[in-house]
Design a protein around this motif. Sequence first.
Motif, short mmCIF file in Angstrom:
data_model
loop_
_atom_site.label_atom_id
_atom_site.label_comp_id
_atom_site.label_asym_id
_atom_site.label_seq_id
_atom_site.Cartn_x
_atom_site.Cartn_y
_atom_site.Cartn_z
N MET A 147 41.30 31.94 32.22
CA MET A 147 40.38 32.88 31.58
C MET A 147 40.76 34.33 31.89
O MET A 147 41.33 34.64 32.93
N ILE A 148 40.40 35.21 30.96
CA ILE A 148 40.48 36.66 31.19
C ILE A 148 39.04 37.15 31.34
O ILE A 148 38.23 37.02 30.43
N ILE A 149 38.73 37.69 32.51
CA ILE A 149 37.36 38.03 32.88
C ILE A 149 37.26 39.50 33.22
O ILE A 149 38.12 40.05 33.93
N PHE A 172 39.89 41.96 34.91
CA PHE A 172 39.92 43.38 34.53
C PHE A 172 38.66 44.03 35.08
O PHE A 172 37.55 43.54 34.87
N THR A 173 38.81 45.13 35.81
CA THR A 173 37.64 45.77 36.41
C THR A 173 37.84 47.28 36.57
O THR A 173 38.98 47.76 36.62
N ASN A 174 36.72 47.99 36.67
CA ASN A 174 36.75 49.42 36.98
C ASN A 174 36.34 49.68 38.42
O ASN A 174 36.14 50.83 38.81
N GLU A 217 42.07 40.11 25.39
CA GLU A 217 41.03 39.31 24.76
C GLU A 217 40.12 38.81 25.88
O GLU A 217 40.42 37.82 26.55
N ILE A 218 39.03 39.52 26.10
CA ILE A 218 38.13 39.22 27.22
C ILE A 218 37.31 37.96 26.89
O ILE A 218 36.53 37.93 25.94
N ASP A 219 37.50 36.92 27.70
CA ASP A 219 36.74 35.68 27.50
C ASP A 219 35.32 35.81 28.02
O ASP A 219 34.39 35.25 27.42
N ARG A 251 32.84 43.72 23.19
CA ARG A 251 34.18 43.19 23.00
C ARG A 251 34.39 41.78 23.57
O ARG A 251 35.26 41.04 23.09
N ALA A 252 33.63 41.42 24.59
CA ALA A 252 33.84 40.13 25.23
C ALA A 252 33.31 38.99 24.36
O ALA A 252 32.31 39.14 23.65
N LEU A 253 33.96 37.83 24.44
CA LEU A 253 33.49 36.67 23.70
C LEU A 253 32.15 36.19 24.24
O LEU A 253 31.29 35.72 23.49
#
Length: 285
Positions: A147-149, A172-174, A217-219, A251-253
């Motif tokens: 997964m892309i989280i 992916f994070t800030n 592609e954020i899951d 944007r996230a699914l």
Amino acid sequence: MPVKVGNGNVFAIIVTEKTAKCGNILLNKAWFSNADIGQNHPILSQYQRDSFMRNERHQKIMDLLHHHESLTTTELSVVLQVSKETIRRDLRFLQEHGHLLRLHGRAKSLNRETQDNGDPFNMRVKSHFSSKSLIAQQAVTWINEGMIIALDASSTCWYLAKQLPDINITIFTNSIRICHELSKKKNIQLISSGGVLHRKYACYISSSLITQLKNLEIDLFIFSCDGIDANGDLWDSNIDNAEFKEILIKRALQSILLIDKSKINRKSEIRIGNRSNITDIISNY
């Protein structure tokens, strides 16, 4: 000066203009006279007297916060000469109507001009930590290999990062704190949003966020916020964090809100969405 109550007028009687100090809070002794709130006025019913006293107290709380910005429940209880439970009910009511913020045993005025009323990360990470850890533990069950989280810079997501298994996923994070935590896990691919460091919230502010996300592609987006109100609206207290969350929700699914019970029925300055915009909520409420 007449104060309208029901169908009649009750005139406030100012007993004295002398002032006293409670801690560092300057107060007017006239606030505490039974006469100026019409407790014994024969025209008023008990309900009208209680309502009048409550409204007066709410106004005094707002006046105090206007001058002091932040006060504890104990300080307000002493100054207004009522129980802490009464103050908690007052603060709950005022928060639900968007007049102030309740933050860990204190109340804080809203600074709508700066749109930055959140507590620093170092303070938030110590608050309700056991609840946040349990909520994060439940969120782990949503995560599968490959997964892309996306994770926001909330303290609850930091607790989640600590519990993530070291498996083949992309994060992916800030959050600078989450980046540091996940750098210890060699199987997790870590992508930072980068940008300008906001030290108060331990996060990055990136002007190129939308461009970055074009290639991802954020899951699943997992986040927290300052509150969710009775209408299901989600609220945050900092404009930069709010924009990050708004963009990722769109944007996230799928998106999951992690929120402890202290933030239920609570508003803040910036609306970031509604319960209907997200997939699920994990809470201890």
